[in-house]
Design a protein around this motif. Structure first.
Motif, PDB file in Angstrom:
ATOM      1  N   ASN A   1       0.853  -1.179   0.000  1.00  0.00           N
ATOM      2  CA  ASN A   1       0.000   0.000   0.000  1.00  0.00           C
ATOM      3  C   ASN A   1       0.900   1.245   0.000  1.00  0.00           C
ATOM      4  O   ASN A   1       1.584   1.510   0.983  1.00  0.00           O
ATOM      5  CB  ASN A   1      -0.894  -0.007   1.236  1.00  0.00           C
TER       6      ASN A   1
ATOM      7  N   SER B   1       0.396   4.283   0.518  1.00  0.00           N
ATOM      8  CA  SER B   1       0.152   5.268   1.575  1.00  0.00           C
ATOM      9  C   SER B   1       0.838   4.884   2.889  1.00  0.00           C
ATOM     10  O   SER B   1       0.976   5.720   3.772  1.00  0.00           O
ATOM     11  CB  SER B   1      -1.347   5.467   1.800  1.00  0.00           C
ATOM     12  N   HIS B   2       1.272   3.651   3.027  1.00  0.00           N
ATOM     13  CA  HIS B   2       1.972   3.214   4.238  1.00  0.00           C
ATOM     14  C   HIS B   2       3.463   3.499   4.176  1.00  0.00           C
ATOM     15  O   HIS B   2       4.112   3.619   5.220  1.00  0.00           O
ATOM     16  CB  HIS B   2       1.764   1.715   4.469  1.00  0.00           C
TER      17      HIS B   2
ATOM     18  N   LEU C   1       5.791   5.877   6.675  1.00  0.00           N
ATOM     19  CA  LEU C   1       5.219   6.090   8.009  1.00  0.00           C
ATOM     20  C   LEU C   1       6.248   5.734   9.068  1.00  0.00           C
ATOM     21  O   LEU C   1       6.969   4.739   8.939  1.00  0.00           O
ATOM     22  CB  LEU C   1       3.982   5.213   8.220  1.00  0.00           C
TER      23      LEU C   1
ATOM     24  N   VAL D   1       0.692  -2.102  15.226  1.00  0.00           N
ATOM     25  CA  VAL D   1      -0.030  -0.863  15.509  1.00  0.00           C
ATOM     26  C   VAL D   1       1.026   0.175  15.878  1.00  0.00           C
ATOM     27  O   VAL D   1       1.788  -0.013  16.822  1.00  0.00           O
ATOM     28  CB  VAL D   1      -1.057  -1.045  16.644  1.00  0.00           C
TER      29      VAL D   1
ATOM     30  N   GLU E   1       2.035   4.220  16.612  1.00  0.00           N
ATOM     31  CA  GLU E   1       1.613   5.569  16.985  1.00  0.00           C
ATOM     32  C   GLU E   1       2.499   6.552  16.217  1.00  0.00           C
ATOM     33  O   GLU E   1       3.709   6.596  16.416  1.00  0.00           O
ATOM     34  CB  GLU E   1       1.758   5.779  18.481  1.00  0.00           C
ATOM     35  N   THR E   2       1.878   7.303  15.311  1.00  0.00           N
ATOM     36  CA  THR E   2       2.594   8.283  14.501  1.00  0.00           C
ATOM     37  C   THR E   2       2.195   9.684  14.951  1.00  0.00           C
ATOM     38  O   THR E   2       1.304   9.841  15.782  1.00  0.00           O
ATOM     39  CB  THR E   2       2.259   8.127  13.000  1.00  0.00           C
TER      40      THR E   2
ATOM     41  N   ARG F   1       0.534  11.594  13.290  1.00  0.00           N
ATOM     42  CA  ARG F   1      -0.811  11.825  12.746  1.00  0.00           C
ATOM     43  C   ARG F   1      -1.841  10.846  13.279  1.00  0.00           C
ATOM     44  O   ARG F   1      -2.898  10.673  12.690  1.00  0.00           O
ATOM     45  CB  ARG F   1      -0.775  11.738  11.227  1.00  0.00           C
TER      46      ARG F   1
ATOM     47  N   LYS G   1      -1.849   4.087  13.497  1.00  0.00           N
ATOM     48  CA  LYS G   1      -2.002   3.413  12.203  1.00  0.00           C
ATOM     49  C   LYS G   1      -1.817   1.923  12.406  1.00  0.00           C
ATOM     50  O   LYS G   1      -0.957   1.482  13.157  1.00  0.00           O
ATOM     51  CB  LYS G   1      -0.955   3.905  11.191  1.00  0.00           C
ATOM     52  N   ARG G   2      -2.620   1.134  11.718  1.00  0.00           N
ATOM     53  CA  ARG G   2      -2.516  -0.320  11.744  1.00  0.00           C
ATOM     54  C   ARG G   2      -1.921  -0.754  10.413  1.00  0.00           C
ATOM     55  O   ARG G   2      -2.540  -0.557   9.376  1.00  0.00           O
ATOM     56  CB  ARG G   2      -3.877  -0.944  11.980  1.00  0.00           C
ATOM     57  N   ILE G   3      -0.737  -1.340  10.468  1.00  0.00           N
ATOM     58  CA  ILE G   3      -0.003  -1.701   9.259  1.00  0.00           C
ATOM     59  C   ILE G   3       0.096  -3.221   9.170  1.00  0.00           C
ATOM     60  O   ILE G   3       0.577  -3.866  10.108  1.00  0.00           O
ATOM     61  CB  ILE G   3       1.430  -1.101   9.283  1.00  0.00           C
TER      62      ILE G   3
END
Length: 94
Positions: free
Chosen positions: A24, A26-27, A30, A43, A45-46, A48, A51-53
Motif C-alpha cells: 500500500n 500510503s503506508h 510512516l 499498531v 503511533e505516529t 498523525r 495506524k494499523r499496518i
C-alpha cells in the motif's frame, strides 16, 4: 540483549519503526513507535495518529535500543507475538 541477530525472538512493542516498503503506497514512509502487535498487524503511533499496518508485504526498519537500525521483512513476523518469540527462541537454542 536485543540485537539484529535475535530481534525476532524479542518483544518489539516500544521500538521506533519506519515502514520502508509496502504494498500500500500510503503506508510507505510512516514512522513512529510500535504500541501493539497482533498476528497480522503492527499498531504504530505516529504524529498523525494510530495506524494499523499489515505485516505481510511490508518491510520495516526498526531502531533497536543500541541505536542499531535493522530491516525486517514483515512476512517473517506473521505469527502471534508470543508464538513468534517462542519459535525463534527454540531455533536459536538448537
Amino acid at each position: 540483549m536485543i540485537s539484529s541477530q535475535n530481534v525476532l525472538s524479542h518483544e518489539v512493542i516500544g521500538l521506533n519503526i519506519l515502514v520502508s516498503g509496502a504494498a500500500n503506497p500510503s503506508h510507505r514512509g510512516l514512522s513512529g513507535r510500535i504500541i501493539d502487535e497482533t498476528k497480522n498487524l503492527l499498531v504504530i503511533e505516529t504524529c498523525r495518529g494510530v495506524k494499523r499496518i499489515p505485516k505481510m508485504h511490508t518491510t520495516f526498519q526498526v531502531m533497536l535500543p543500541s541505536r542499531e537500525l535493522v530491516e525486517i521483512d514483515g512476512s517473517v513476523m506473521v505469527l502471534a507475538p508470543e508464538k513468534r518469540i517462542n519459535l525463534h527462541e527454540k531455533k536459536r537454542i538448537t
